[in-house]
Design an enzyme around this catalytic site. Sequence first.
Site, PDB file in Angstrom:
ATOM      1  N   ASP A 203      -5.727  -1.466  -4.254  1.00  0.00           N
ATOM      2  CA  ASP A 203      -4.491  -2.139  -3.834  1.00  0.00           C
ATOM      3  C   ASP A 203      -4.835  -3.340  -2.967  1.00  0.00           C
ATOM      4  OD1 ASP A 203      -1.673  -2.647  -3.243  1.00  0.00           O
ATOM      5  OD2 ASP A 203      -1.357  -0.612  -3.960  1.00  0.00           O
ATOM      6  N   HIS A 273      -0.967  -6.424  -6.821  1.00  0.00           N
ATOM      7  CA  HIS A 273      -1.627  -5.477  -5.900  1.00  0.00           C
ATOM      8  C   HIS A 273      -3.144  -5.568  -6.017  1.00  0.00           C
ATOM      9  CE1 HIS A 273       1.894  -3.309  -4.328  1.00  0.00           C
ATOM     10  NE2 HIS A 273       2.428  -3.449  -5.535  1.00  0.00           N
ATOM     11  N   GLU A 337       5.487  -4.475  -9.238  1.00  0.00           N
ATOM     12  CA  GLU A 337       5.581  -5.489  -8.189  1.00  0.00           C
ATOM     13  C   GLU A 337       4.561  -6.627  -8.367  1.00  0.00           C
ATOM     14  OE1 GLU A 337       7.199  -2.607  -4.645  1.00  0.00           O
ATOM     15  OE2 GLU A 337       5.054  -2.642  -4.966  1.00  0.00           O
ATOM     16  N   TYR A 434       9.627  10.593  -3.710  1.00  0.00           N
ATOM     17  CA  TYR A 434       8.739   9.801  -2.860  1.00  0.00           C
ATOM     18  C   TYR A 434       8.522  10.547  -1.543  1.00  0.00           C
ATOM     19  CZ  TYR A 434       7.534   5.649  -5.510  1.00  0.00           C
ATOM     20  OH  TYR A 434       6.963   4.790  -6.415  1.00  0.00           O
ATOM     21  N   ASP A 436       6.636   9.737   0.812  1.00  0.00           N
ATOM     22  CA  ASP A 436       6.444   8.911   2.012  1.00  0.00           C
ATOM     23  C   ASP A 436       7.789   8.667   2.695  1.00  0.00           C
ATOM     24  OD1 ASP A 436       7.182   7.353  -0.214  1.00  0.00           O
ATOM     25  OD2 ASP A 436       6.205   5.543   0.559  1.00  0.00           O
TER      26      ASP A 436
HETATM   27  C1  ACM Z   1       5.596   1.691  -6.393  1.00  0.00           C
HETATM   28  O1  ACM Z   1       6.077   2.483  -5.576  1.00  0.00           O
HETATM   29  N1  ACM Z   1       5.441   0.404  -6.089  1.00  0.00           N
HETATM   30  C2  ACM Z   1       5.175   2.124  -7.715  1.00  0.00           C
END
Ligand code: ACM
Length: 548
Positions: A203, A273, A337, A434, A436
Amino acid sequence: MKRILLLLALIPATLAAKQQGLQITPQPREVQMGKGSFNARGAGFNYSAGLEERSVTAIARLADDISAATGKMSSVAIAAVVKPDAQASDLKGIYFLEDKSLPEENYRIEIARKGVKVTASGHNGFFYAVQTLRQMLPAGVYKGKGGGGWRLPCCTITDGPRFAYRGMHLDPARHFWSVEETKKYLDVMAMYKLNRFHWHLTDDQGWRIEIKSRPELTEKGAFRSGTQKGFDFGSSDGVRYGGYYTREQIKEVVEYAWERGITVIPEVDLPGHMLGALASYPNLGCTGGPYEVWTRWGVSKDVLCAGSEETFAFLKDVLDELCELFPSEYIHIGGDECPKDRWKECPRCQARADELALVSDEKGTREQKLQNYVTARIQRYLAGKGRRIIGWDEILEGDLQPGATIMSWRGTRGGIEAAKRGFDAIMAPNTYCYFDYAQSADTDKEPASIIRARKERAVTLEKIYGYEPLEGLPEEARGHILGVQANLWTEYISTPEHLEYMLLPRLLALSEVQWCPAEKRDFARFHEALTEHQEEVLELLGYNFRRE
Ligand code: ACM
Ligand code: ZN
């Protein structure tokens, strides 16, 4: 006396199961309780000669732990020939026998007073039968600790997963996790019958995998000069941070996972990324740099140049070594992204778009189609090596070649669209999966999470438990949903304690979404197994977790 017998007869089957210690997560598909019990203390373990070594290892580990916990030795030996139609009641001791008629990953356990018969057609079935048997014993068995009864209630368990893909992701790029920490992560995945580990190895904030032919990736790209402080995007703590996995360490993790029935799916996120790579090889970017491994979180505008052949030569070098290290059929190529700012200005990217006669239309912009071109080229290269791609749902935009698998992260929309268009999909919606995100809307009481104070985005235990992966899909598209995954990004998570806290106990709820048919899911039953048994197991094993 008669009244007591009558009362006992009225105890519902689930309660009887609970009293006898059947608090198995994920809940098996079918359990039929019998009468009496089998004494596991000192029981002999026997297995068919044809079993794989990794299955025998898992069986022997259970025998060792029972021996240590009970103080009485359990032997482990190749079974004498057993008639295929033998019942558990015909046997003495615990038998693990091959039955090729059972579907992949399924198993059956029959427990009689003197004998236990376990059947499966392959490694994962046997491995899961061992996990189930372990969960039927007192929690101490996980640590070879005494205490409690060692009797397995007589019953027949017929079990198998709802989804073939049962994934959990980990991000070692934003914060790095050692091999030991990664193994502990894999251990808890294996206990709850997950079978795919998605390893996000590259990343903007760090390149984490040794590539022999491109040494600067780890000499430079694996280290950043600092890390942003909390949510202050303009700040840096100024402390050099980084790390990477050597080829030997990668092999060790892949092997460790394989023994536990888990396939490791590596991700090299491209073409965005990519600052870890750009800082190492600035010629791969549109502007030529200089670039730095990012010290902040977010989405960088600097991405791989789609017009340069050097980019593709680089990606081939990386993918060649990746395929040497990872036997997985699927390779995750990211694709999320990817801002198009640089491509719009870059003469090489524009020349490439002209050469391909790309035009913006209702299907997508010219630059989106340039990303489609990158994806298709990589997909073709990997197909030549017998591999298939998974990409984040952005790769659906514009054009996508058949055979790609979509990982739906921006909610469920991408996965639903993919399946309707005939692509396979894995559901990992941020709205449910998710990890996080905070575990409670009471964010003040939770450790740092990416949602900060946006309480409505909390992914509570009940929320993940209630996720139905096939919702919104027409009947004919449902077969394209391979399964479900949760993602654990680590921008705001820097210690193993915090990582485990975000993972647990949500992973257990996820395991029931992945494993159990929708009609078998019951939050109250799940929660009871969690608080009355599984929490004790997690504690004994030294995991940090959110208490219910
Ligand atoms: C992501 O959470 N950008 C795949
Ligand atoms: Zn360019």
